[in-house]
Design a protein around this motif. Structure first.
Motif, PDB file in Angstrom:
ATOM      1  N   ARG A  75       0.839  -1.205   0.000  1.00  0.00           N
ATOM      2  CA  ARG A  75       0.000   0.000   0.000  1.00  0.00           C
ATOM      3  C   ARG A  75       0.868   1.247   0.000  1.00  0.00           C
ATOM      4  NH1 ARG A  75      -3.715  -3.187   3.523  1.00  0.00           N
ATOM      5  NH2 ARG A  75      -2.533  -2.545   5.361  1.00  0.00           N
ATOM      6  N   TRP A  76       1.892   1.240   0.852  1.00  0.00           N
ATOM      7  CA  TRP A  76       2.840   2.366   0.904  1.00  0.00           C
ATOM      8  C   TRP A  76       3.544   2.544  -0.446  1.00  0.00           C
ATOM      9  CZ3 TRP A  76       8.147   2.071   0.139  1.00  0.00           C
ATOM     10  CH2 TRP A  76       8.880   3.218   0.438  1.00  0.00           C
ATOM     11  N   GLU A  78       2.655   1.745  -3.478  1.00  0.00           N
ATOM     12  CA  GLU A  78       1.772   2.282  -4.521  1.00  0.00           C
ATOM     13  C   GLU A  78       1.596   3.790  -4.363  1.00  0.00           C
ATOM     14  OE1 GLU A  78      -2.761   1.632  -6.311  1.00  0.00           O
ATOM     15  OE2 GLU A  78      -2.101   0.536  -4.525  1.00  0.00           O
ATOM     16  N   THR A  79       1.398   4.237  -3.128  1.00  0.00           N
ATOM     17  CA  THR A  79       1.205   5.668  -2.868  1.00  0.00           C
ATOM     18  C   THR A  79       2.457   6.466  -3.215  1.00  0.00           C
ATOM     19  OG1 THR A  79      -0.377   5.238  -1.100  1.00  0.00           O
ATOM     20  CG2 THR A  79       0.704   7.379  -1.080  1.00  0.00           C
ATOM     21  N   GLU A  82       3.181   6.553  -7.048  1.00  0.00           N
ATOM     22  CA  GLU A  82       2.324   7.498  -7.769  1.00  0.00           C
ATOM     23  C   GLU A  82       2.780   8.943  -7.551  1.00  0.00           C
ATOM     24  OE1 GLU A  82      -1.600   6.710  -6.412  1.00  0.00           O
ATOM     25  OE2 GLU A  82      -1.833   4.870  -7.592  1.00  0.00           O
ATOM     26  N   ALA A 299       1.775   6.545   4.270  1.00  0.00           N
ATOM     27  CA  ALA A 299       1.094   6.609   2.974  1.00  0.00           C
ATOM     28  C   ALA A 299      -0.092   7.562   3.033  1.00  0.00           C
ATOM     29  CB  ALA A 299       0.641   5.213   2.560  1.00  0.00           C
ATOM     30  N   GLN A 300      -0.890   7.491   4.095  1.00  0.00           N
ATOM     31  CA  GLN A 300      -2.038   8.385   4.227  1.00  0.00           C
ATOM     32  C   GLN A 300      -1.586   9.833   4.412  1.00  0.00           C
ATOM     33  OE1 GLN A 300      -5.213   7.914   3.776  1.00  0.00           O
ATOM     34  NE2 GLN A 300      -5.837   9.973   4.415  1.00  0.00           N
ATOM     35  N   VAL A 303      -0.687  11.642   1.259  1.00  0.00           N
ATOM     36  CA  VAL A 303      -1.853  12.070   0.490  1.00  0.00           C
ATOM     37  C   VAL A 303      -2.426  13.361   1.091  1.00  0.00           C
ATOM     38  CG1 VAL A 303      -4.224  11.475  -0.169  1.00  0.00           C
ATOM     39  CG2 VAL A 303      -2.405   9.749  -0.305  1.00  0.00           C
TER      40      VAL A 303
END
Length: 455
Positions: A75-76, A78-79, A82, A299-300, A303
């Motif tokens: 998950r990390w 991918e973030t 991107e 990751a959050q 964003v």
């Protein structure tokens, strides 16, 4: 107004002047050694001191603590992929770990790393592998009062000369710090970043971003650089990462987490060298010294940090404090940045010579009078003395950094900071200097011991 509401609160310590005086004497006047419960407003650093959001806390609850190949890592990954566009990404427990791994893998003893301005740990990690850290900030950075909007830029003419004359000391890398923390929290323009990348490419030298405050840099670009007013901070950040050959990042700043960082690279061979060292010293390549919950919260945070509403409020509260400080009669490095404000202690306390440390003197007064902890960026940080304490090298400016933690303090907290400064500014001649009694040969400001100077 703040684009959030407060869900959890933490009491802050309220101490007496006598308690603060005793505490400062006990730690030999080193603010780093104070206990946190002896500090009312802590502006020592914005690194790992921010408040996490409900969404980050929720993400952390989903953390997968598998030793290898955890869901949190992917998950990390991918973030961050991107955001940055780098094919090779390695988590690390914080920025200085990322610096150590990258520089150990990239640099050879005797080479030079050039920067708009190295931060203290970056410089230390360059020097620890036997290399020279050289700063070439743009000429506009020398005028602390100038309203020039991009004083974090590198001096392109000086950089070109250095890259053209590498016979004595080859340049192993150019590190662009965004924003330029050691240079007063000033931003780097996209034009300067692009032209730096072009020069580096022409001379086959990698350009690396120190991206700890990439989102704040992007915000200031959208506010002040022609051609970027219609771009979002996220779009500017993505462009900046893709201009570089790689990055090191302390996510404790613009990742809005309490621990974490990463290395991002385009070069597969260099990435492989870094991965081997990471595994040997930090942890397996899919956790890099972090728990799975840390990766998910990072990751959050990456964003959330580019949200315009978040960045607008951060800029607004910094501007509010900056104006209150000016009104108090204290000069700051202009223009005001986002992550910190830099007080011109040398101008406020001209009676204190550089090697009695006017910046440290002001920082001590802020603590004694208001329970406020801050950091000196002057001759205590950058100066040198001989074995008898005689000055060898002074800092170009005597500053105090008020680092602003993310989503932590309200305007009334910062009004207390400004009022304390106003009280000091009423009688600055009453403030005395300090002398060193004990110090370390590297990064001395973290562990130094001092006492009030006599006379």
């Amino acid at each position: 107004m703040e684009p959030y509401r407060i869900k959890v609160v933490e009491p802050i310590p309220l101490t007496t002047p006598q308690q603060r005086e005793e505490a400062l004497r006990r730690v030999s006047y080193n603010l780093f050694d104070l206990r946190a419960d002896e500090v009312t407003i802590d502006l020592l650093s914005d690194s790992g001191t921010g408040a996490i959001s409900a969404a980050q806390l929720s993400a952390g609850m989903n953390g997968d603590e598998s030793y290898a190949g955890s869901r949190s890592f992917y998950r990390w990954h991918e973030t961050v992929s991107e955001l940055t566009g780098y094919p090779h990404l390695l988590p690390a427990h914080q920025g200085r770990a990322a610096e150590r791994i990258l520089f150990t893998s990239l640099l050879t003893p005797g080479s030079t790393v050039v920067s708009n301005t190295h931060f203290d740990t970056t410089r230390a990690n360059v020097e620890l592998v036997g290399c020279q850290a050289r700063d070439i900030p743009c000429p506009e950075a020398k005028d602390l009062d100038s309203p020039h909007r991009f004083k974090g830029n590198i001096d392109l003419k000086a950089l070109e000369q250095i890259l053209q004359n590498q016979q004595e000391s080859p340049v192993a890398a150019v590190v662009m710090t965004i924003t330029n923390n050691g240079g007063g929290g000033q931003p780097v323009s996209m034009d300067n970043l692009r032209r730096t990348a072009d020069l580096c490419r022409r001379h086959s030298v990698p350009m690396i971003l120190d991206a700890a405050r990439f989102a704040e840099n992007a915000w200031l670009v959208t506010r002040h650089e022609p051609g970027y007013q219609d771009r979002t901070p996220r779009q500017v950040a993505e462009e900046a990462f893709r201009l570089a050959d790689g990055c090191i990042m302390s996510a404790k700043k613009d990742g809005i987490v309490h621990i974490g960082g990463f290395i991002g690279l385009k070069d597969p061979e260099l990435a492989q060298k870094c991965e081997r060292l990471l595994i040997a010293t930090e942890g397996f390549a899919t956790y890099g010294g972090l728990a799975g919950r840390d990766l998910d919260m990072m990751a959050q945070g990456l964003v959330e940090v580019t949200e315009p509403s978040y960045l607008a409020e951060r800029a607004d509260i910094a501007a509010h404090l900056a104006q209150r400080i000016r009104d108090a009669g204290v000069d700051i490095v202009e223009p005001a940045g986002l992550h910190a404000l830099y007080l011109n202690a040398g101008r406020l306390l001209p009676h204190i010579p550089p090697h009695q440390y006017p910046g440290h003197s002001l920082a001590c007064q802020l603590y004694l009078r208001g329970g406020i902890r801050s950091a000196e960026l002057g001759s205590l940080y950058l100066g040198e003395e001989d074995e008898h304490g005689n000055p060898i090298k002074s800092a170009p400016y005597e500053l105090v950094r008020l680092a602003l933690p993310r989503r932590v303090y309200t305007r009334s907290h910062y009004d207390h900071v400004a009022q304390t400064l106003a009280d000091i500014a009423k009688d600055p001649s009453s403030v005395h200097g300090y002398r060193i009694t004990e110090q370390s040969p590297i990064l001395r400001h973290f562990s130094i011991k001092l006492e009030p100077a006599k006379g």
